[in-house]
Design a protein around this motif. Structure first.
Motif, mmCIF file in Angstrom:
data_model
loop_
_atom_site.group_PDB
_atom_site.id
_atom_site.type_symbol
_atom_site.label_atom_id
_atom_site.label_comp_id
_atom_site.label_asym_id
_atom_site.label_seq_id
_atom_site.Cartn_x
_atom_site.Cartn_y
_atom_site.Cartn_z
ATOM 1 N N LYS A 8 0.841 -1.196 0.000
ATOM 2 C CA LYS A 8 0.000 0.000 0.000
ATOM 3 C C LYS A 8 0.872 1.240 0.000
ATOM 4 N N LYS A 9 0.608 2.126 -0.930
ATOM 5 C CA LYS A 9 1.407 3.338 -1.109
ATOM 6 C C LYS A 9 0.825 4.443 -0.237
ATOM 7 N N LEU A 35 13.551 3.217 -11.479
ATOM 8 C CA LEU A 35 13.903 2.159 -10.548
ATOM 9 C C LEU A 35 12.853 2.017 -9.450
ATOM 10 N N ILE A 36 12.041 3.044 -9.296
ATOM 11 C CA ILE A 36 11.011 3.064 -8.249
ATOM 12 C C ILE A 36 9.799 3.788 -8.832
ATOM 13 N N PHE A 37 8.608 3.360 -8.408
ATOM 14 C CA PHE A 37 7.382 3.884 -9.024
ATOM 15 C C PHE A 37 6.363 4.294 -7.965
ATOM 16 N N LYS A 47 3.683 8.990 -3.008
ATOM 17 C CA LYS A 47 3.377 8.051 -1.928
ATOM 18 C C LYS A 47 4.092 6.736 -2.207
ATOM 19 N N TYR A 48 4.759 6.213 -1.198
ATOM 20 C CA TYR A 48 5.554 4.991 -1.322
ATOM 21 C C TYR A 48 5.010 3.912 -0.395
ATOM 22 N N ASP A 52 8.470 -0.489 -1.551
ATOM 23 C CA ASP A 52 9.296 0.520 -2.220
ATOM 24 C C ASP A 52 10.527 0.855 -1.370
ATOM 25 N N ILE A 53 10.331 0.949 -0.064
ATOM 26 C CA ILE A 53 11.445 1.250 0.838
ATOM 27 C C ILE A 53 12.491 0.136 0.762
ATOM 28 N N GLU A 54 12.032 -1.110 0.755
ATOM 29 C CA GLU A 54 12.966 -2.236 0.622
ATOM 30 C C GLU A 54 13.725 -2.150 -0.701
#
Length: 105
Positions: A8-9, A35-37, A47-48, A52-54
């Motif tokens: 969940k973002k 590389l990240i979305f 919003k991540y 995404d953090i991993e």
């Protein structure tokens, strides 16, 4: 099936920056390099997710080891393609099993 809490973002870039030690500028750069979305709110806020953090931590480790962003992107695309092929293989196997009434033991 509802999405996992990890996907969940809901986390803002400031909190992601605090958690990862990466500057917001560097996080945005990784987004530019595909590389990240993150998702965007109507107001444009990124919003991540915990996933995404991993991913950002993995990217930062690879960058620290001297891996270039284009190499990381290439590796990510290969993983995505491999997963899609595996999922497709499972789907086809399931269809064959259903068609021929094969049950797993």
């Amino acid at each position: 099936m509802s999405e996992s809490y990890k996907d969940k973002k809901v986390i803002t870039i400031g909190i992601v920056s605090e958690l990862t030690g990466l500057s917001p500028r560097k996080i945005r750069y990784y987004e530019e390099r595909k590389l990240i979305f993150p998702e965007r709110t109507k107001q444009g806020t990124r919003k991540y997710s915990f996933s995404d953090i991993e991913t950002l931590m993995e990217i930062a480790d690879k960058i620290e080891d001297g891996v270039q962003t284009f190499e990381i992107r290439k590796e990510m695309l290969k993983k995505e393609r491999d997963k899609m092929l595996e999922d497709k293989k499972k789907m086809i196997q399931g269809q064959l099993n259903a068609h021929f009434k094969i049950r797993k033991q």
